[in-house]
Motif scaffolding. Structure first.
Motif, mmCIF file in Angstrom:
data_model
loop_
_atom_site.group_PDB
_atom_site.id
_atom_site.type_symbol
_atom_site.label_atom_id
_atom_site.label_comp_id
_atom_site.label_asym_id
_atom_site.label_seq_id
_atom_site.Cartn_x
_atom_site.Cartn_y
_atom_site.Cartn_z
ATOM 1 N N GLU A 152 0.833 -1.213 0.000
ATOM 2 C CA GLU A 152 0.000 0.000 0.000
ATOM 3 C C GLU A 152 0.867 1.263 0.000
ATOM 4 O OE1 GLU A 152 -3.347 0.193 -0.331
ATOM 5 O OE2 GLU A 152 -3.460 -1.983 -0.465
ATOM 6 N N TYR A 153 1.951 1.264 0.784
ATOM 7 C CA TYR A 153 2.851 2.425 0.771
ATOM 8 C C TYR A 153 3.434 2.637 -0.620
ATOM 9 C CZ TYR A 153 2.867 3.116 5.847
ATOM 10 O OH TYR A 153 2.505 3.386 7.143
ATOM 11 N N ARG A 154 3.805 1.546 -1.291
ATOM 12 C CA ARG A 154 4.374 1.674 -2.635
ATOM 13 C C ARG A 154 3.337 2.248 -3.609
ATOM 14 N NH1 ARG A 154 9.342 -0.690 -2.832
ATOM 15 N NH2 ARG A 154 9.804 -2.077 -1.079
ATOM 16 N N LEU A 155 2.092 1.793 -3.476
ATOM 17 C CA LEU A 155 1.020 2.328 -4.322
ATOM 18 C C LEU A 155 0.813 3.817 -4.044
ATOM 19 C CD1 LEU A 155 -1.330 1.944 -6.322
ATOM 20 C CD2 LEU A 155 -2.732 1.187 -4.382
ATOM 21 N N ALA A 156 0.762 4.184 -2.767
ATOM 22 C CA ALA A 156 0.558 5.591 -2.395
ATOM 23 C C ALA A 156 1.712 6.456 -2.885
ATOM 24 C CB ALA A 156 0.417 5.715 -0.878
ATOM 25 N N ARG A 157 2.932 5.964 -2.734
ATOM 26 C CA ARG A 157 4.093 6.751 -3.146
ATOM 27 C C ARG A 157 4.173 6.867 -4.662
ATOM 28 N NH1 ARG A 157 9.213 4.616 -0.886
ATOM 29 N NH2 ARG A 157 9.990 6.544 -1.803
ATOM 30 N N GLY A 158 3.642 5.892 -5.384
ATOM 31 C CA GLY A 158 3.601 5.981 -6.837
ATOM 32 C C GLY A 158 2.624 7.040 -7.312
ATOM 33 N N ALA A 159 1.593 7.295 -6.510
ATOM 34 C CA ALA A 159 0.574 8.283 -6.881
ATOM 35 C C ALA A 159 0.985 9.696 -6.487
ATOM 36 C CB ALA A 159 -0.768 7.930 -6.239
#
Length: 196
Positions: A152-159
């Motif tokens: 989830e952190y990786r998804l958030a940081r990608g956005a």
């Protein structure tokens, strides 16, 4: 004792986890360049005032209540946000954005189970998961599911990456026992002498 048992068994640990993650307290701060040097208001204060004017004009304005809830989250007041968001939900029970915002408030209050249930509803109602991924990561951290939190952190940081999000991700990695990964995340901030 495992970290998972420590998290589940100690309310103080949950409180520390929520308070250690800057993202959990006040959301993503506005860039310094967007703030006037004379502006000493906390993030979200102007938005909250604007939303409250709209609510005063029309107490049945669900969008204004949602905006007020989101502004309260940016100010770090998850309990006030929950009050606004529950009112918005009564007016529009199938609004996925309200569910996602309520999930964020629950995560920031340390109620991971409620947060995850609300995020699942928001996702079912078509809200893009990247919009609440950072708060869902916090919820997974609270119950010791660090692998899911990392995704989830990786998804958030990608956005929308930010220093606060990097710090939260690093705390999660450290809690999972991945010290090298946490250090790798924090190293660029330390090199810039970031006070956080």
């Amino acid at each position: 004792m495992s970290v998972r048992r420590l998290i589940r068994g100690r309310p103080l640990f949950r409180t520390l986890l929520v308070s250690l993650c800057p993202l959990a307290l006040a959301g993503l701060p506005a860039p310094a360049s967007a703030q006037s040097p004379l502006d000493n208001e906390s993030p979200g204060a102007a938005e909250l005032r604007s939303a409250m004017v709209r609510v005063a004009r029309n107490p049945q304005d669900g969008e204004a209540l949602l905006d007020a809830g989101n502004a309260a989250l940016r100010m770090g007041d998850a309990s006030a946000a929950e009050d606004f968001l529950r009112r918005a939900e009564r007016l529009s029970p199938a609004n996925g954005r309200v569910k996602a915002a309520r999930g964020a408030a629950a995560a920031r209050r340390g109620d991971a189970a409620q947060a995850l249930a609300l995020f699942a509803e928001a996702e079912r109602l078509g809200v893009p998961t990247r919009s609440f991924a950072a708060d869902r990561a916090l919820a997974y951290d609270l119950i010791g599911q660090f692998g899911r939190a990392d995704a989830e952190y990786r998804l958030a940081r990608g956005a929308a990456d930010s220093e606060a999000l990097v710090v939260s991700h690093a705390i999660s990695q450290a809690l999972a026992g991945r010290k090298a990964e946490a250090d790798t995340l924090l190293d660029p901030l330390l090199r810039r002498n970031n006070p956080g």
